[in-house]
Motif scaffolding. Sequence first.
Motif, short mmCIF file in Angstrom:
data_model
loop_
_atom_site.label_atom_id
_atom_site.label_comp_id
_atom_site.label_asym_id
_atom_site.label_seq_id
_atom_site.Cartn_x
_atom_site.Cartn_y
_atom_site.Cartn_z
N ARG A 1 -44.96 52.54 69.60
CA ARG A 1 -44.81 52.24 70.00
C ARG A 1 -43.08 53.03 70.87
O ARG A 1 -43.15 53.58 71.68
N GLN A 2 -43.16 54.43 70.13
CA GLN A 2 -42.14 55.26 70.24
C GLN A 2 -42.32 55.97 71.69
O GLN A 2 -41.76 56.32 72.06
N ARG A 3 -43.83 55.94 71.08
CA ARG A 3 -44.28 57.59 71.54
C ARG A 3 -44.81 56.58 73.08
O ARG A 3 -44.45 57.50 74.26
N LEU A 4 -45.16 55.61 73.62
CA LEU A 4 -45.25 55.21 74.48
C LEU A 4 -43.56 54.66 75.13
O LEU A 4 -43.79 54.92 76.70
N ALA A 5 -43.31 54.64 75.33
CA ALA A 5 -41.80 54.62 75.36
C ALA A 5 -41.32 55.62 76.25
O ALA A 5 -40.68 55.29 76.94
N SER A 6 -41.18 57.02 75.19
CA SER A 6 -41.01 57.84 75.29
C SER A 6 -41.75 58.12 76.74
O SER A 6 -40.95 59.26 77.68
N LYS A 7 -42.96 58.00 76.99
CA LYS A 7 -43.90 58.31 78.48
C LYS A 7 -43.33 57.16 79.76
O LYS A 7 -43.80 57.88 80.75
N ALA A 8 -42.96 56.22 78.92
CA ALA A 8 -43.16 55.15 80.12
C ALA A 8 -42.26 55.69 81.07
O ALA A 8 -42.70 55.49 82.37
N ARG A 9 -40.47 55.60 81.31
CA ARG A 9 -39.96 56.12 82.62
C ARG A 9 -40.34 57.95 83.22
O ARG A 9 -40.16 57.27 84.36
N PRO A 10 -40.63 58.85 82.24
CA PRO A 10 -40.85 59.72 83.29
C PRO A 10 -42.06 59.01 84.08
O PRO A 10 -42.21 60.30 85.19
N SER A 11 -43.28 58.89 83.61
CA SER A 11 -44.89 58.77 84.56
C SER A 11 -44.82 57.80 85.99
O SER A 11 -45.44 57.51 86.33
N ILE A 12 -42.97 57.10 86.56
CA ILE A 12 -42.95 56.78 87.27
C ILE A 12 -41.55 56.97 88.54
O ILE A 12 -41.97 56.01 89.26
N LEU A 13 -41.35 58.24 87.40
CA LEU A 13 -40.11 58.77 88.52
C LEU A 13 -40.22 58.43 89.66
O LEU A 13 -39.48 58.66 91.29
N THR A 14 -41.97 59.27 90.50
CA THR A 14 -42.51 59.67 91.94
C THR A 14 -41.80 58.18 92.54
O THR A 14 -42.27 58.50 94.13
N LEU A 15 -41.75 56.91 91.91
CA LEU A 15 -41.98 55.52 93.47
C LEU A 15 -40.76 55.40 92.94
O LEU A 15 -39.90 53.73 92.88
N GLU A 16 -39.14 56.23 93.37
CA GLU A 16 -38.19 55.96 93.64
C GLU A 16 -38.05 55.39 94.63
O GLU A 16 -38.57 55.17 95.65
N HIS A 17 -37.29 53.71 95.10
CA HIS A 17 -37.64 52.36 95.76
C HIS A 17 -36.90 53.68 97.53
O HIS A 17 -37.54 53.51 98.45
N SER A 18 -36.25 54.17 97.32
CA SER A 18 -36.11 54.49 99.18
C SER A 18 -37.04 55.66 99.65
O SER A 18 -37.25 55.53 100.49
N ARG A 19 -37.31 56.07 98.62
CA ARG A 19 -38.47 57.60 98.60
C ARG A 19 -39.72 56.36 98.89
O ARG A 19 -40.37 56.97 100.50
N VAL A 20 -40.19 55.51 98.73
CA VAL A 20 -40.71 55.03 99.28
C VAL A 20 -40.92 54.19 100.15
O VAL A 20 -42.07 53.61 101.51
N LEU A 21 -39.92 53.45 100.84
CA LEU A 21 -39.55 52.53 101.78
C LEU A 21 -39.42 53.17 102.97
O LEU A 21 -39.20 53.02 104.20
#
Length: 520
Positions: A338-358
């Motif tokens: 759980r800890q290993r997966l959690a540590s990778k969760a946020r870094p995996s979607i940093l390119t999807l910041e909402h203002s950039r997508v909008l």
Amino acid sequence: MVIFTAAYYVCDGVSLTIRKLRAHLRSKGIATRVVSCGPEGWSEPDVFTVPAIPLPIVNADDNFGYSLGVKLTEEVKAQIKQFEPSLIHFTVPDFLALDALRWAKAEGIPVMGTWHSNYSDYLKFYHLNVMKGVVEKYIRSFYVNMPIYVPTPFIRTKLLGNGFPKHRVGIWGRGVNLNLFAPSNRSLVLRRAKGIADDEVVILWVGRLVKEKSPDIWAEVIRRLEREGLKFRALVVGTGSYEEEMKKLPRTECLGWLSGPALAEVYASVDVFLFPSEVETFGNVTLEALASGVPCIASAGCSGHLVYHGINGFVVHQADADGYHSLTRRLLLDGGLRQRLASKARPSILTLEHSRVLDMMEENYDHVIKEHHSQGLGDPNQRKTRDRYMTFIYHFFRVVLIILTPTLKAYVAVLKALQRAWAGYEQRVQQKRDEGEKVREGNEEDDSESGSGERGGGDKTEASSGKLLQSMASLVVTVAVLVSNVFSSLTFREMRALMIIMYVFALYVLWQTLHSAILS
């Protein structure tokens, strides 16, 4: 910018996405208006409302049911013309959008669409899967009139496989507010307030509690974990027709509908996000959970673009409780994983910041407008033929809607009645079996024999009733399947010929009705 969307009053993924988009455009100085339908008395600033009818679907309760826009009224047309939009954006191919598409082409206004829901996939959850072929053909015929942007490569591949033109289908993803949804929102105070022990793993659901989101699979996973005696707690965020079932689950607390900081705090304070829905086009809730640093277990088809198996969570390829249960159980028992997966969760979607997508959608708008004018689509000579064709399509579907709505309601009502009768039959049979067990345990021979005789006759009656119910249900479904297969197998010319015949027939019926009324 004018955006056409269905049921803007419903708090779902589509309306939330459109609200975020409007707020972003407003911050850039771009004015928008929405055209939608809603319940009696509903209104919002900068929203033009049109008449609507409720969708005749099972489990569409008063609070979360959807309505279907029927017609673009003269009043709304005048409001749109006064607003002078540079583009019209469609989010759903309903009858309102069909009428608006015809009108927009006649006015020479650029149009485009975005894909938010796998509409045909919803049908199986409401006993209407027999109409899938017809619905898919209609949706395709609507969207070929415009550029369309879908949320994921998976959806694009799916649409191309269904005959959508490749050059007209682009990708516009979804974004998340990384400042709002973050691991730093984790709250031990919240966990203590909910009575959650330090060694209990918290499993979360976020979303509308409706049948098509597969809450039944989520509930079955929770029940299995409880039977196995594992240490966990479950939190449910959302409301809907399945909420009462969720409240019955062990070690589960329903929090109702949350948003903003309250929702972000719940996300960050749990340990596993479990979301088995098979009908998501993007998975906004999955994205929010990952941004909050929570490992996710979700459908490969709906969230495979966000969840990387074994890296930030797990994906399940088959929609059944077995796969979701085994992976959830694995995360409950393995804290290190759980800890290993959690540590990778946020870094995996940093390119999807909402203002950039909008910002990407703003670029898409500019592209569609320039393409429209470069092709001379504002020329009245080019619009004339297309407008006649769209006028014909619109009036045909208006007639179909008048005929089809009561038919759909009757079809759904019959299946619901058969379902209730069948459930009652199974309940009575089970009750008689339980009574039989009690009689045998009583060692009262005479009563037992008498009871057995009575039960035997009753069982025969119940069995014959059950067979009748099964036969009726099979007949209804079989006839509907045959009709749907005939329609979906027709070529474009055959479909157009059939449309003309039905249209003429409907006009004849209307004329006869008026003629009779005048004579009487």
